[in-house]
Write an enzyme that holds these catalytic residues in place. Sequence first.
Site, PDB file in Angstrom:
ATOM      1  N   GLU B 128      43.003  51.503  47.811  1.00 22.51           N
ATOM      2  CA  GLU B 128      41.914  50.523  47.873  1.00 22.51           C
ATOM      3  C   GLU B 128      40.737  50.965  47.003  1.00 22.51           C
ATOM      4  OE1 GLU B 128      41.091  47.528  48.335  1.00 22.51           O
ATOM      5  OE2 GLU B 128      40.723  47.181  50.465  1.00 22.51           O
ATOM      6  N   THR B 181      32.838  42.308  41.342  1.00 20.45           N
ATOM      7  CA  THR B 181      32.488  43.166  42.487  1.00 20.45           C
ATOM      8  C   THR B 181      31.090  43.764  42.284  1.00 20.45           C
ATOM      9  OG1 THR B 181      34.814  43.728  42.691  1.00 20.45           O
ATOM     10  CG2 THR B 181      33.281  45.087  43.934  1.00 20.45           C
TER      11      THR B 181
END
Lengths: 306, 306
Positions: B128, B181
């Site tokens: 992740e 992001t």
Amino acid sequence: MNEIKVFSPATVANVACGFDVLGFCLDSVGDDMVIRKVEKKGIHITRIEGFDLPHEAELNVAGVSALAMYDAIDVDFGFEIEIYKNIKPGSGIGSSAASAVGSVFGMNELIGRPFNKTQLTEFAIKGEALASKCEHADNLAPALFGGFTLVKSIKPLQILEIPSPDDIYATIIHPQIEIKTSESRAILPKEVALADAITQWANVGSLVHALHTSDYDLIKDSLHDVIVEPHRSKLIPYFNEVKEAVLNAGALGCGISGSGPSIFSVNKGLETANKVKEAMERIYSKTGITFDIHVSKINTSGVKIV
Amino acid sequence: MNEIKVFSPATVANVACGFDVLGFCLDSVGDDMVIRKVEKKGIHITRIEGFDLPHEAELNVAGVSALAMYDAIDVDFGFEIEIYKNIKPGSGIGSSAASAVGSVFGMNELIGRPFNKTQLTEFAIKGEALASKCEHADNLAPALFGGFTLVKSIKPLQILEIPSPDDIYATIIHPQIEIKTSESRAILPKEVALADAITQWANVGSLVHALHTSDYDLIKDSLHDVIVEPHRSKLIPYFNEVKEAVLNAGALGCGISGSGPSIFSVNKGLETANKVKEAMERIYSKTGITFDIHVSKINTSGVKIV
């Protein structure tokens, strides 16, 4: 029934991570009150023992909450209130909340319980506001409902009853110093780091889950306050020493009760709660500051008829 | 058993009030993966369908988490990974988490489950982190454990499984726009008002209680985000219109899924979830923006063998 004797319990607000929303109810310390139906209309405070508090209903916390309820009912009689105060005002264990709750709970019983506990909290908020200058319910809710409570919101008033394990005992030390409410409010920051806020709400969510699942280890892991304690603990002499000794004695958690100066701990079992009491005594007996210590099981029923 | 086929589900992180800590697992959308024991040592990604992603294990999310686990075991064989990706990268419903989870879950099954789900999450965090540039588990935890999860802390990793009522369905719209992001992080304030933080942790505590007690009204009252949504919703076209329409259609709550651009809703019953789908379609079909909509029961078991 024209007269009722009520035990209105002390309470711990905030409970480390749950600033302004969480609270729990104590069993072994509280005020006794007598509520009596009388012919003379209105609210009459006829006796106050223990502490020197105003007898005029509109200047007395128990009187103001009683008046709020009295205004909402239509009766051709009045109420007398006697207050036998055991909880020291300003101790941080819900002294004003106990007064505010006892009168409305007793009156409600005498007139056949037309109001539920949330409605009683609405009246009691008016009394609490006289003492603390703002409307809050984090001591009122546990005093009325018992156990652990979460005040989700004030407007509208939403109180959640969180279950708790059977074997939880609190130990609370009240160092008899005065902290001004104005000072304990002024010391709080208006803004907090987002990262700290995230830690705090992880702990609140986790404490609620831990109470639901009777997970003592998780209760211990959740009882942390990264927001308020770092500031307010400065106002409480020997807070850090007490906290360290209490945790070493086996407490699940330790923090400031309400806005202080009382320090609470949450413990698994009476034996640990008593060890924690000894640890608190050891620290404070050397300080020259007068103190009380209470050990109490969590009171799961709240205010009650005695 | 030398080969296993795995369904690795999409997930919704944050869940309105629970920024950075809460998440839930979806049922009807996820990636398929095949994990195979092979003689050749190491981690080998042999096939990727659906999206153009790197085949080098150390550059691929599923590969990095697999390598983290491979480093922790002592075996004289290797693993092949095939990825049939259905979750679009960047959609905000845990695309990278699904990849990271699928590989380690499958490998663990093939070698006799030496690791528990928390340990698998530790490996998956490494994958992740490749995608999101920071170690977090708010999508990984629901993908592995299923249901609603609360990531209490990352170091040490503590994941709580929060129960949920049977009849909860999510409807999720993925507007096919790109939100960087970096942008969705930069838009967040470093500091937040203490009053807002209190509202948020009251909601988190209350949502956990509501899930434990299957209280749908309280779930609805708790699904509010006063901290992150006011900022990030600006990056999602028509967010306010969608939210209003979704709540009018009967949803219990609506918010940004992860860091967006997907918008999730939580609903009682499939019928409402489908009405919410129609409401989302009505708004977005006028915008010229391509979109997907998923309706899914909450997946209470998480990643699984198929």
